[in-house]
Write a protein that holds these residues in place. Structure first.
Motif, short mmCIF file in Angstrom:
data_model
loop_
_atom_site.label_atom_id
_atom_site.label_comp_id
_atom_site.label_asym_id
_atom_site.label_seq_id
_atom_site.Cartn_x
_atom_site.Cartn_y
_atom_site.Cartn_z
N PRO A 130 3.91 -4.28 14.83
CA PRO A 130 4.60 -3.50 13.80
C PRO A 130 4.43 -4.15 12.44
CG PRO A 130 6.16 -4.73 15.10
CD PRO A 130 4.83 -4.89 15.77
N SER A 131 4.17 -3.38 11.45
CA SER A 131 4.00 -3.90 10.09
C SER A 131 4.64 -2.95 9.12
CB SER A 131 2.52 -4.07 9.76
OG SER A 131 1.88 -2.82 9.77
N ALA A 132 4.86 -3.45 7.93
CA ALA A 132 5.47 -2.62 6.91
C ALA A 132 4.48 -1.56 6.47
CB ALA A 132 5.88 -3.49 5.73
N LYS A 133 4.98 -0.41 6.21
CA LYS A 133 4.11 0.67 5.76
C LYS A 133 3.61 0.36 4.36
CE LYS A 133 6.46 4.24 8.43
NZ LYS A 133 7.16 5.53 8.37
N GLY A 134 2.38 0.73 4.11
CA GLY A 134 1.82 0.53 2.78
C GLY A 134 2.54 1.39 1.77
N TRP A 135 2.50 0.89 0.54
CA TRP A 135 3.23 1.61 -0.48
C TRP A 135 2.65 3.01 -0.72
CZ3 TRP A 135 7.18 -1.13 -0.35
CH2 TRP A 135 7.13 -2.51 -0.35
N SER A 136 1.31 3.11 -0.61
CA SER A 136 0.69 4.40 -0.91
C SER A 136 1.08 5.45 0.10
CB SER A 136 -0.82 4.24 -0.96
OG SER A 136 -1.29 3.79 0.29
N LYS A 137 1.35 5.05 1.34
CA LYS A 137 1.71 6.03 2.36
C LYS A 137 3.08 6.63 2.10
CE LYS A 137 -1.11 3.85 5.93
NZ LYS A 137 -1.11 3.23 7.26
N ASP A 138 3.91 5.91 1.39
CA ASP A 138 5.26 6.41 1.13
C ASP A 138 5.39 6.93 -0.29
OD1 ASP A 138 6.62 3.71 3.05
OD2 ASP A 138 6.15 5.76 3.69
N SER A 139 4.26 7.27 -0.89
CA SER A 139 4.31 7.67 -2.29
C SER A 139 5.08 8.96 -2.49
CB SER A 139 2.88 7.82 -2.83
OG SER A 139 2.17 8.79 -2.06
N ASP A 140 5.24 9.73 -1.40
CA ASP A 140 5.98 10.97 -1.57
C ASP A 140 7.47 10.73 -1.71
OD1 ASP A 140 6.02 9.95 0.94
OD2 ASP A 140 6.29 11.90 1.94
N CYS A 141 7.91 9.59 -1.35
CA CYS A 141 9.34 9.26 -1.45
C CYS A 141 9.60 8.64 -2.82
CB CYS A 141 9.75 8.31 -0.34
SG CYS A 141 11.45 7.77 -0.45
N ALA A 142 10.53 9.19 -3.55
CA ALA A 142 10.81 8.69 -4.90
C ALA A 142 11.31 7.25 -4.86
CB ALA A 142 11.84 9.59 -5.57
N GLU A 143 12.08 6.92 -3.82
CA GLU A 143 12.61 5.55 -3.74
C GLU A 143 11.49 4.56 -3.55
OE1 GLU A 143 15.63 3.39 -4.55
OE2 GLU A 143 15.99 5.50 -4.11
N ASN A 144 10.52 4.90 -2.70
CA ASN A 144 9.40 3.99 -2.47
C ASN A 144 8.53 3.88 -3.71
OD1 ASN A 144 10.19 3.44 0.11
ND2 ASN A 144 9.01 5.11 1.01
N MET A 145 8.38 4.99 -4.44
CA MET A 145 7.62 4.91 -5.68
C MET A 145 8.33 4.01 -6.68
SD MET A 145 6.39 8.85 -6.19
CE MET A 145 5.60 8.45 -7.74
N TYR A 146 9.65 4.07 -6.68
CA TYR A 146 10.42 3.22 -7.59
C TYR A 146 10.27 1.74 -7.22
CZ TYR A 146 14.46 1.48 -10.18
OH TYR A 146 15.28 0.78 -11.02
N ILE A 147 10.34 1.47 -5.92
CA ILE A 147 10.15 0.09 -5.46
C ILE A 147 8.75 -0.39 -5.81
CG2 ILE A 147 10.06 -1.37 -3.41
CD1 ILE A 147 12.17 0.48 -2.17
N ASP A 148 7.75 0.49 -5.59
CA ASP A 148 6.37 0.13 -5.89
C ASP A 148 6.21 -0.15 -7.38
OD1 ASP A 148 3.81 -0.40 -5.27
OD2 ASP A 148 3.12 1.68 -5.37
N MET A 149 6.90 0.62 -8.20
CA MET A 149 6.80 0.41 -9.64
C MET A 149 7.36 -0.97 -10.01
SD MET A 149 8.72 2.46 -12.67
CE MET A 149 10.21 1.56 -12.27
N MET A 150 8.48 -1.35 -9.40
CA MET A 150 9.07 -2.66 -9.70
C MET A 150 8.15 -3.79 -9.23
SD MET A 150 13.18 -2.33 -9.14
CE MET A 150 13.12 -1.67 -7.49
N LEU A 151 7.54 -3.60 -8.08
CA LEU A 151 6.63 -4.63 -7.58
C LEU A 151 5.42 -4.77 -8.49
CD1 LEU A 151 6.76 -3.89 -3.76
CD2 LEU A 151 7.80 -5.81 -4.93
N ARG A 152 4.87 -3.65 -8.94
CA ARG A 152 3.71 -3.70 -9.83
C ARG A 152 4.10 -4.34 -11.16
NH1 ARG A 152 -0.64 -0.22 -8.62
NH2 ARG A 152 -0.35 0.88 -6.64
N ARG A 153 5.29 -4.02 -11.64
CA ARG A 153 5.73 -4.61 -12.90
C ARG A 153 5.87 -6.12 -12.77
NH1 ARG A 153 11.10 -2.06 -14.85
NH2 ARG A 153 11.88 -3.34 -13.12
N HIS A 154 6.40 -6.58 -11.63
CA HIS A 154 6.53 -8.04 -11.45
C HIS A 154 5.17 -8.70 -11.31
CE1 HIS A 154 8.53 -11.75 -10.41
NE2 HIS A 154 7.81 -11.85 -9.31
N ALA A 155 4.25 -8.04 -10.60
CA ALA A 155 2.90 -8.61 -10.50
C ALA A 155 2.25 -8.70 -11.87
CB ALA A 155 2.06 -7.76 -9.55
N ARG A 156 2.44 -7.68 -12.72
CA ARG A 156 1.88 -7.72 -14.08
C ARG A 156 2.49 -8.87 -14.87
NH1 ARG A 156 3.48 -3.05 -15.40
NH2 ARG A 156 1.72 -1.97 -14.40
#
Length: 1418
Positions: A1027-1053
């Motif tokens: 079992p592994s965590a789902k990739g961020w792109s697979k959950d892109s339809d979920c607004a919450e996951n997109m929000y989490i992905d945005m925060m992660l990308r912002r921290h990486a930047r």
């Protein structure tokens, strides 16, 4: 106080009879026990428990006189009176005869036996003969033995006074109707107040200290009859009776505490005291089972059948008509009950019938309880022998007890150790034996301490550190030779250090040393038998202090025996005393004695070293007569000398007062009285002790007292307090109140305050500095498997559980703090709490205080006018653990009470923000759970986002993973569905390698990296499925996951902008962030390098990588020949793979953080390449063809298999040590016959390398940037690794039209900037820059063409491998499939092994607060 141990024993009578015994009566010294059946009188001995003599009535006599009913012993054990159903009292004398003796225990060898010595070890031979019967003309209801008389009550309402010798005119009869009864002695003068016509005495007992008889009348009324003169005559008796009681059944008296206990038909035991002024009976307390602990049986016990006080009067045993036993302390603390738990239920849950008792009594010193069961029970516990049951006498049950040494020897040196003693062994709480042995090596013997060491602070810097958390008893078997002739053990004492124990039996004494595990006995048996300890014994400064009676001189003496010398009177200090000593205690260098003439004597002791052995001198200081205040000397329970006082001199500036003996504290029958020094008069002569003031009463119902002679300026509240055990009322502390900040105390404030508090254990010792109470409790173990059923009867193992004694402890600090806050003494509570803030369980104390107050107030049915919770909340805010205390208490409390809690302590949103400001993220996460239950989801999401961003910034990766799950759950139905994260395996459990799943890493070297041949080596890492965590792109339809992905990308930047590549790698590995795909998107934006020199310096600092240094002769290096470099590389490869790469715990932290980070790794998995790896690589080297190998990652579970090679300890910018022992190469390498300059060059190359783990991390990042096409970062990492092949690959790729012009220009200007910087600031880079000079020249001269942006392939979530472009680099530079056609070199030019760069793989480095995850390749 008293504790059951083991199983009960059954004593079987050797004489078979059809009659069952029903009554047992002990002699005054409890060495003999008279056992009655209908026609048989048997006398048993105590140790050994055997039958001595039996008198069987003839059939003719029994038909003439009737059957036996009860028995009573004469005070000197020479005669027994037996009551019969018919009105006759036969009197049977018991003359001691000395025929042959049966020796039970072996005598001491080599010792001449004195006359009478053997007699003490065996049961004496007795004979019984009928003296004569006495006709009383009415049925006998009760008998009581006096000194010279026998008092008998009959059913016709008369009291008969008989002389034991039975001479004529020795018989008197007093009618009960002639005795005036009233409610008190003052109203008795008005006439008769109670009509006693037709009433007789059902049960009666004589009380020595009250000088009267407690009686139960047949109508259930209770009374106390006092003779007004020395002789009992009809006109000199006065009675008082208890009002409103008409259901009395039995009576027993406590001579030490002057208490009269009556059993009632309701099942309760009423305890009365006699008022000294009016003579009335006042109810003191009740002994009864509570519905809280015994809801099933508290009202179903039936009437109280028997009450028996222990020989030392510290506990009472009660039994009821319906069966069962229950044990209480003097003032109502419940200790044992056989009507519940394992005594009442079998292991399968079925209920047992309670044991029904017809008679019981205590044995010598309370070590045994002799019990005779009723006829039904006797048949049940009958012996399982082949003899017919109708002719086998049922046995007597003997319950075994161990008791606290405080019951008979309440001396100061016992009071911080729990010491219990049974009939043949001692139980000590002396801590962990390993700690004892280490402590004993420094100070093995107390007598080696300096003068006064028994109470000096230097003696006990941490006196009870070994007593905390250690649950086992240290059991010491008492020496059998001493027990043979001196059983039972009467006194026991332990020294302050818990290393030496002394015990005293009937004669003499013996002592034991814990460090040597040896007993010391008197060498001269005559000296032992010529003394008996009367007033107790105590340890002082390496001496045993005993108050004893000398039989030779017939003199009471005070003796001090040196512990280190032989136990002999030669090495003792003897002081003659004028009267019998009843109690003994020590305070620093002073002895306090209480004598039988009600006088207190104070002696000073001094240790002298004037001879080969230390000696002690004793000098009388003062005598204080207490006869005015003490009605009977036996009423004094304990005497203590202490520095506690009440006068106004208590200030924070005077801790020296703890060294002065200012007060005497007496426990007088449960009433604590104190005598202070009288400082009011003139104090001219300092050497003369000050007199004492009249006594004042401090407390009532006191069982034990604890105080200490030590002083500690930081904990004066605890050390200068007086601690009291008060039975059912719990404990009390007499606490000093100090003014704060050296201010003058208020004249209207008391200097001390008495605070009561309840605890759940029976206290046996107080640890003053540790704020703990030590105790013991009975635990039971059911052994139903040992149950033997034969002919429908059970064995004792099936009827009773096995009893053990467990050590217990309890914190009391929160009770005291709460009591102070209730009394508006918050300043004192703050002082006390601050002094204890360093205790390890202080946070738990704060939680307990909040929790107890919250439970009481929030669940109260009536409004509380002055709630305490706001005061407690304000008090806790004074401490830094306020936020943790509140949230921990809330999470342990019901949700329904949260509103009440946070109404007092503050809004949870405000507390959450305080946690963020204080950087306490774990506590903030706990508050999130509170907010989620109390606020709307939007508020929870907002606060969770704040916490998530803060955790990202601080690198709290575990918390970040939890926050991701939390945010996802809020967005997917508010915790109604499980979060889409792993449920069976945490991401951290595989070390953060989920990133490699569904991806392959292709590595190929360049052509110029190996001069001797060309080859390809490709490794494909296939990760284990799971079992592994789902990739961020697979959950892109979920607004919450997109929000989490945005925060992660912002921290990486943010990390990449600030050149924090190491944190970026940890971030990607820990949180499954698709780093390559994100870098592809950011290739032309944040992934650019603006300042190569600054980036290079940041990488050196971040990865602890030393700046290179170059020796003078490095320009003409012998290693410029490619062939020699290759051979070196292959041999170093073998050494590295076998040694360095096995170490998966390399240090990458700076020196000050090495100790903390030694267990937290990021790239640990590469280190477990097996010894077969070099062989496979050599095969690839020789064949030159592409080789693919599958590698699986698995957790490293056995750290002992790791091979520790070294660590980078002193890392600076100019010097470093590589993590491997690179001099340990194989024999073939030494065959190269390297010159001195060549070896110097090798050592310099190795010194310029950073830690092994940093090297592997950099190579992994190089691979990531290569796949993402971030060429500037590839150049920077290639520069720090000083690998020309990387620079060459990048320069070759820059020729491709796919590369933007800006990238080419940036690389060109960056390399030129590094070259300029190296020429001025870091010459160590010049040799490497000279090596790549052709590539730099080519880059400058190359004409730049416009490249189509469509040529770049962004990395997808699956990271599929792209095919090499036709227009890309030549086939020589793009061997093996790789993203964007980039390949990573396998063989670095510096002579490093292949694995350094050939197998880059993702690994993780945890932060200091994270867990440890070790992975290995297998």
């Amino acid at each position: 106080m008293y504790f059951l141990t083991g199983w009960p024993r059954r004593l079987l009578c050797p004489l078979k009879s059809e009659e069952e015994p029903f009554h047992v009566q002990p002699s005054s010294q409890r060495f003999y026990f008279a056992v009655l059946s209908e026609t048989q009188l048997s006398v048993w001995f105590s140790r050994p428990s055997v039958l001595i003599v039996s008198y069987i009535e003839s059939a003719k006599a029994s038909s003439q006189f009737g059957f036996y009913q009860q028995a009573e012993w004469k005070q000197d054990d020479s005669m027994i009176a037996v009551a019969i159903h018919e009105p006759y009292v036969p009197s049977l004398p018991l003359p001691h005869t000395r025929p042959h003796c049966v020796c039970v225990y072996r005598g001491r060898r080599g010792v001449k036996v004195t006359p009478g010595y053997k007699e003490e070890q065996c049961a004496p031979a007795l004979s019984l003969e009928m003296k004569r019967p006495i006709d009383l003309e009415a049925p006998i209801t009760s008998m009581q033995s006096l000194q010279e008389d026998l008092l008998v009550s009959t059913a016709d309402g008369y009291l008969h006074i008989l002389h034991w010798d039975g001479v004529s005119n020795g018989r008197k009869a007093i009618s009960l109707c002639s005795v005036p009864f009233s409610l008190d002695l003052q109203s008795a003068r008005g006439g008769l107040c109670l009509d006693l016509k037709g009433v007789y005495i059902r049960d009666m007992t004589y009380c020595v200290t009250l000088d009267g008889f407690a009686v139960v009348l047949d109508d259930g009324r209770l009374g106390f009859i006092t003779p007004l003169a020395n002789r009992i005559t009809a006109d000199q008796l006065q009675g008082v009776w208890a009002a409103d009681v008409t259901d009395g059944t039995c009576v027993a008296v406590n001579n030490k505490y002057r208490l009269v206990t009556f059993g009632c038909a309701s099942g309760s035991v009423l305890v009365y005291s006699i008022d000294t002024t009016t003579g009335s009976m006042q109810l003191s307390h009740k002994l009864e089972l509570t519905p809280k602990h015994y809801p099933d049986v508290c009202n179903k016990t039936g009437a109280v059948k028997l009450i028996r006080w222990s020989p030392d009067y510290s506990v009472a045993m009660v039994t009821w008509e319906c069966g069962g036993l229950s044990l209480w302390s003097v003032f109502g603390a419940h200790l044992i009950c056989t009507l519940g738990e394992d005594f009442a239920y079998r292991s399968d849950g079925t209920k047992k019938d309670p044991i029904n008792i017809s008679s019981m009594c205590w044995g010598a010193e309370g070590y045994h309880l002799w019990v005779i069961t009723s006829r039904e029970e006797a048949e049940l516990v009958e012996n399982m022998e082949e003899a017919p049951p109708q002719t086998q006498q049922a046995g007597i049950l003997q319950f075994n007890f161990i008791k606290s040494a405080l019951t008979v020897n309440p001396c100061t040196s016992n009071q911080e150790q729990v010491l219990l003693h049974g009939e043949d062994r001692l139980y000590l709480t002396c801590g962990d034996p390993t700690q004892l042995s280490s402590g004993s090596s420094e100070s093995p013997h107390p007598h080696n301490l300096p003068h006064g060491g028994e109470g000096s602070p230097t003696h006990h810097p941490s006196p009870n550190s070994t007593l905390l958390g250690y649950k086992h008893w240290h059991v010491v078997q008492i020496h059998s030779t001493y027990l043979e002739s001196n059983w039972p053990i009467r006194f026991a004492a332990i020294d302050t250090a818990g290393q030496c124990i002394a015990v005293a039996g009937r004669r003499g004494f013996a002592h034991y040393c814990m460090s040597t595990r040896k007993w010391k006995l008197f060498g001269n048996i005559t000296q032992e038998q010529n003394m008996t300890v009367t007033g107790g014994l105590v340890w002082w400064n390496g001496f045993v202090v005993v108050a004893c009676y000398n039989f030779i001189d017939r003199q009471e003496e005070l003796r001090l025996y040196l512990r280190s010398s032989n136990l002999d009177n030669t090495f003792s200090s003897v002081t003659k005393l004028h009267s019998d000593t009843l109690l003994l205690n020590v305070f620093r260098d002073m002895i306090i004695l209480f004598r039988a003439d009600c006088t207190i004597c104070l002696y000073s002791m001094e240790r002298r070293h004037d001879g080969p052995n230390p000696s002690a001198s004793v000098e009388l200081l003062q005598e204080v007569s207490m006869s005015r205040y003490i009605p009977h000397p036996a009423l004094v329970v304990s005497v203590t000398l202490t520095s506690v006082r009440t006068e106004t001199g208590i200030t924070l500036k005077a801790p020296q007062q703890a060294c002065m003996a200012d007060s005497i504290i007496l426990n007088l029958a449960g009433q604590l009285i104190m005598l202070q020094r009288d400082r009011s008069g003139p104090q001219l002569q300092e050497k003369v002790p000050l007199p004492f003031c009249p006594p004042v009463v401090l407390a009532q119902y006191v069982e034990n007292v604890w105080t200490t002679c030590r002083s500690n300026r930081k904990k004066r509240h605890l050390l200068e307090a007086l601690w009291l055990s008060c039975g059912e009322a719990g404990m009390k502390v007499w606490l000093p109140l100090f003014p704060r900040d050296h201010r003058k105390p208020h004249s209207f404030l008391s200097r001390r305050i008495m605070l009561p508090f309840h605890i759940n254990i029976y206290p046996l010792a107080v640890l003053f500095e540790d704020a703990l109470v030590l105790g013991a409790s009975n635990e039971t173990v059911v052994y139903d498997s040992l149950q033997v059923e034969r002919e429908g009867r059970e064995s004792l193992e099936g009827l009773f559980p096995y009893c053990t004694v467990e050590r217990t402890s309890q914190i009391y600090l929160h009770h005291i703090l709460r009591q102070l806050l209730v009394r508006n003494l918050g300043e004192q509570a703050l002082l006390l709490a601050q002094s204890c803030a360093a205790l390890p369980y202080f946070p738990h104390v704060m939680e307990l205080m909040v929790h107890v107050v919250l439970e009481e107030e929030a669940t109260s049915r009536e409004p509380i006018p002055d709630p305490l919770l706001p005061t407690v909340a304000k008090f806790i805010t004074e401490f830094p653990l306020f936020l943790q205390t509140i949230v921990h208490c809330a999470r342990k409390t019901e949700f329904a009470l949260w509103n009440y809690l946070f109404a007092a302590v503050g809004n949870p949103k405000d507390l959450f923000e305080e946690c963020l400001m204080a950087q306490d993220l774990d506590t903030a996460a706990s508050y999130l759970i509170i907010l989620q239950n109390m606020e709307v989801p939007a508020v929870s999401r907002q606060h969770a986002t704040l916490l998530f961003n803060t955790a990202l910034e601080q690198g709290k990766w575990d918390l970040c993973r939890h926050m991701i799950r939390f945010l996802k759950a809020i967005g997917s139905g508010e915790m109604e569905t499980p979060p889409p994260t792993p449920t069976t395996q945490e991401p951290s459990s595989t070390g953060g390698f989920e990133f490699f799943r569904n991806r392959s890493i292709s590595l190929s070297p360049s052509a110029d990296s190996i001069a001797a041949g060309k080859f390809n080596l490709q490794k494909t890492f296939s990760m284990p499925s799971g079992p592994s965590a789902k990739g961020w792109s697979k959950d892109s339809d979920c607004a919450e996951n997109m929000y989490i992905d945005m925060m992660l990308r912002r921290h990486a930047r943010h990390l990449l902008e600030h050149v924090r590549l190491k944190e970026l790698g940890c971030f990607s590995a820990q949180l499954d962030f698709e780093l390559i795909g994100w870098l592809c998107h950011e290739r032309t934006r944040v992934a650019r390098v603006d300042d190569f020199v600054m980036a290079l310096k940041c990488l050196h600092k971040d990865f602890l990588w030393p700046f290179p240094v170059t020796p003078a002769g490095s320009i003409s290096s012998p290693f410029k020949n490619g062939h020699r470099r290759t051979v070196l590389s292959q041999h170093l490869l073998k050494s590295q793979s076998a040694d360095s790469l096995l170490n998966s715990d390399m240090d990458t932290a700076p020196p000050q953080a090495v100790a903390r980070n030694s267990n937290h790794t990021w790239l640990d998995g590469l280190g477990a390449l097996g010894p077969t790896e070099p062989t496979e690589m050599d095969t690839a080297l020789s064949h030159g063809g592409p080789q693919t190998q599958e590698a699986f990652l698995s957790p490293l579970t056995n750290k002992t298999e790791e091979c520790s090679i070294g660590s980078a300890t002193d890392l600076t910018e100019t010097s470093s040590m590589v993590d491997g022992d690179w001099t340990m190469v194989d024999e073939n390498f030494s065959a190269l016959s390297l010159t001195h300059s060549e070896l110097e060059h090798i050592s310099m190359e190795l010194a310029n390398k950073g830690p092994h783990k940093s090297q592997v991390q950099l190579r992994y990042l190089l691979h990531v940037f290569m796949e993402a096409g971030c060429l500037e970062w590839c150049v920077v990492i290639g520069l720090i690794l000083r690998e020309a092949t990387v620079i060459k690959q990048v320069v070759n790729f820059l020729d491709s039209p796919e590369v933007p012009h800006e990238t080419v220009q940036s690389v060109r200007s960056g390399l030129l900037g590094v070259d300029a910087w190296a020429s001025t600031d870091c010459l160590g880079y010049k040799p490497f820059l000279n090596m790549i000079r052709p590539q730099l020249q080519k880059l400058i001269e190359t004409s730049v063409e416009q490249i189509q942006p469509e040529a770049f392939l962004p990395g997808s979530s699956n990271s599929k491998l792209a095919e090499p472009q036709p227009g890309g680099p030549s086939a020589e530079d793009s061997r093996g499939p790789a993203l964007l056609g980039l390949a990573l070199p396998l063989e670095p030019p510096g002579g490093l092994g292949t694995e350094d760069g050939g197998v880059p793989e993702e690994q993780e480095e945890q932060a200091v607060d994270e867990g440890v995850y070790d992975c290995t390749l297998s």
